[in-house]
Motif scaffolding. Structure first.
Motif, PDB file in Angstrom:
ATOM      1  N   ARG A 107      -2.278  45.285 -29.970  1.00 38.97           N
ATOM      2  CA  ARG A 107      -1.572  45.808 -28.798  1.00 38.97           C
ATOM      3  C   ARG A 107      -0.130  45.306 -28.714  1.00 38.97           C
ATOM      4  O   ARG A 107       0.568  45.599 -27.736  1.00 38.97           O
ATOM      5  N   GLU A 108       0.329  44.579 -29.715  1.00 32.55           N
ATOM      6  CA  GLU A 108       1.616  43.901 -29.590  1.00 32.55           C
ATOM      7  C   GLU A 108       2.811  44.849 -29.470  1.00 32.55           C
ATOM      8  O   GLU A 108       3.864  44.468 -28.959  1.00 32.55           O
ATOM      9  N   HIS A 109       2.643  46.099 -29.918  1.00 29.29           N
ATOM     10  CA  HIS A 109       3.774  47.036 -29.849  1.00 29.29           C
ATOM     11  C   HIS A 109       3.835  47.814 -28.531  1.00 29.29           C
ATOM     12  O   HIS A 109       4.778  48.561 -28.305  1.00 29.29           O
ATOM     13  N   GLU A 110       2.848  47.625 -27.656  1.00 26.18           N
ATOM     14  CA  GLU A 110       2.846  48.362 -26.389  1.00 26.18           C
ATOM     15  C   GLU A 110       4.097  48.087 -25.557  1.00 26.18           C
ATOM     16  O   GLU A 110       4.557  48.938 -24.804  1.00 26.18           O
ATOM     17  N   GLN A 116      -1.860  53.593 -24.190  1.00 28.22           N
ATOM     18  CA  GLN A 116      -0.918  52.954 -23.268  1.00 28.22           C
ATOM     19  C   GLN A 116      -1.376  53.050 -21.816  1.00 28.22           C
ATOM     20  O   GLN A 116      -0.565  53.140 -20.898  1.00 28.22           O
ATOM     21  N   LEU A 172       4.257  56.175 -27.404  1.00 30.54           N
ATOM     22  CA  LEU A 172       4.280  55.631 -28.756  1.00 30.54           C
ATOM     23  C   LEU A 172       3.220  56.354 -29.587  1.00 30.54           C
ATOM     24  O   LEU A 172       2.123  56.627 -29.094  1.00 30.54           O
ATOM     25  N   HIS A 211       2.361  37.763 -24.509  1.00 29.58           N
ATOM     26  CA  HIS A 211       2.059  37.887 -25.932  1.00 29.58           C
ATOM     27  C   HIS A 211       0.671  38.495 -26.046  1.00 29.58           C
ATOM     28  O   HIS A 211      -0.315  37.919 -25.598  1.00 29.58           O
ATOM     29  N   TYR A 219      -0.972  55.278 -29.964  1.00 25.18           N
ATOM     30  CA  TYR A 219      -1.173  54.062 -29.180  1.00 25.18           C
ATOM     31  C   TYR A 219      -1.806  54.391 -27.835  1.00 25.18           C
ATOM     32  O   TYR A 219      -1.451  55.366 -27.189  1.00 25.18           O
ATOM     33  N   ARG A 225       6.907  38.453 -19.699  1.00 25.55           N
ATOM     34  CA  ARG A 225       6.436  39.266 -20.827  1.00 25.55           C
ATOM     35  C   ARG A 225       5.296  38.540 -21.536  1.00 25.55           C
ATOM     36  O   ARG A 225       5.424  37.367 -21.904  1.00 25.55           O
ATOM     37  N   GLU A 253       7.001  48.043 -26.424  1.00 25.46           N
ATOM     38  CA  GLU A 253       8.093  48.945 -26.807  1.00 25.46           C
ATOM     39  C   GLU A 253       8.157  50.166 -25.890  1.00 25.46           C
ATOM     40  O   GLU A 253       9.215  50.770 -25.724  1.00 25.46           O
ATOM     41  N   ILE A 294       0.783  44.055 -20.362  1.00 19.17           N
ATOM     42  CA  ILE A 294       1.914  43.750 -21.249  1.00 19.17           C
ATOM     43  C   ILE A 294       2.998  42.933 -20.566  1.00 19.17           C
ATOM     44  O   ILE A 294       3.849  42.334 -21.225  1.00 19.17           O
ATOM     45  N   GLU A 334      10.500  49.116 -23.008  1.00 21.94           N
ATOM     46  CA  GLU A 334      11.741  48.398 -23.302  1.00 21.94           C
ATOM     47  C   GLU A 334      12.942  49.038 -22.608  1.00 21.94           C
ATOM     48  O   GLU A 334      13.876  48.345 -22.203  1.00 21.94           O
TER      49      GLU A 334
END
Length: 238
Positions: free
Chosen positions: A39-42, A16, A11, A34, A14, A32, A44, A22, A47
Motif C-alpha cells: 500500500r506504500e504508493h497510495e 484507494q 492510480l 508508513h 490500486y 504521513r 501518491e 495513509i 500528493e
C-alpha cells in the motif's frame, strides 16, 4: 452540509478506498503514515493535496514508528490509539500500529493525554479481528461512544472506556455488528452521522439519542474490514 470533498488521483491497479490510513490530522498537523509495502504508493493519490499544505505542518513518521489513521482518535484533549505489542505486530499482517508508533505520537503531542489500547488480532478470522481501533470503538457526538467489548485484549480497557463515557452514553455492539463495521460510521459534526443503511438497530438507537443519521449503501466496503470512517480523511478539525 457544506463539506468540501477532495478526491484522490486515481492510480493504476490500486485499491484507494481507505484514505484514513495513509495519513491523518491531529490539531493542525498532517501526519504521513508508513504503510505496508503493498500500500506504500497510495500516498501518491493525494500528493497534489499535500502540495497545498504548509510543509512545516506535515510530519512523516519514522520507519520504526508504524501507525495507520484508523487506529488514531483525537478526542477532547485525549489521543486514543489502538496498537499491537511486538509479538502480535511481528506475527499478524493485520497489526498496523506498533508501540513505537504510540511513543512517536506521544512525543509529538506532549499536551495530549495518550491512552493506548491493545487490540485483538487474527489474520484468518475476521470475527476475531479488530483491524483498527475504529473497527471496535468510536466516540460520537460530544460525550457518547460505540464499543465492541471483544475487540480489546484487556477487559480493563473496555471498562475504562465504559467509565470514561458513562454507562448510559455507550452503545455496545455485538460481534456480528463489529464484523459488519457498525462502529466505522462517520461523524460530519457532533449531531450528524453518516451510516450504512443496513445498520437498522444502530441507526434507530442513534436517532433515539438525538442524532441526525444520513444513510447510504456502502456495505460492500465492509468486506475488506473498513467502512465510512476508514474511507474519509478529514483535513480540517475544529
Amino acid at each position: 452540509y457544506g463539506v468540501k470533498v477532495l478526491r484522490p488521483k486515481r492510480l493504476p491497479a490500486y485499491n484507494q478506498i481507505y484514505s484514513r490510513d495513509i495519513g491523518f490530522v491531529i490539531d493542525d498537523l498532517f501526519i504521513r503514515s508508513h504503510m505496508l509495502a503493498p500500500r506504500e504508493h497510495e500516498i501518491e493519490g493525494i500528493e497534489n493535496i499535500m502540495d497545498q499544505m504548509d510543509p512545516a505542518k506535515v510530519v512523516e513518521t519514522t520507519m520504526q514508528a508504524r501507525v495507520e489513521g484508523g487506529d488514531i482518535m483525537p478526542w477532547d484533549g485525549m489521543l486514543f490509539i489502538g496498537y499491537s505489542k511486538k509479538h502480535d505486530f511481528d506475527k499478524y499482517i493485520v497489526s498496523r500500529t506498533n508501540e513505537a508508533g504510540v511513543e512517536f505520537l506521544a512525543d509529538l503531542f506532549p499536551n495530549k493525554t495518550v491512552k493506548s489500547f491493545e487490540l485483538v488480532k487474527s489474520d484468518i478470522d475476521p470475527l476475531e479481528n479488530a483491524l483498527h481501533l475504529d473497527c471496535c470503538f468510536q466516540p460520537i457526538g460530544k460525550d457518547q461512544a460505540i464499543i465492541y467489548r471483544g475487540g480489546f485484549k484487556s477487559p480493563e480497557d473496555y471498562h475504562f472506556l465504559k467509565e470514561y463515557f458513562g454507562e448510559s452514553n455507550v452503545i455496545d455492539i455485538t460481534q456480528e455488528e463489529m464484523y459488519n463495521m457498525n462502529s466505522n460510521i462517520f461523524s460530519i459534526n457532533p449531531t450528524t452521522i453518516v451510516s450504512e443503511k443496513k445498520f437498522i438497530r444502530l441507526n434507530t438507537e442513534l436517532r433515539e439519542r438525538g442524532f441526525v443519521v444520513e444513510e447510504i449503501d456502502f456495505s460492500e466496503a465492509a468486506k475488506m474490514e473498513g467502512l465510512l470512517r476508514c474511507s474519509t480523511l478529514p483535513l480540517h478539525r475544529e
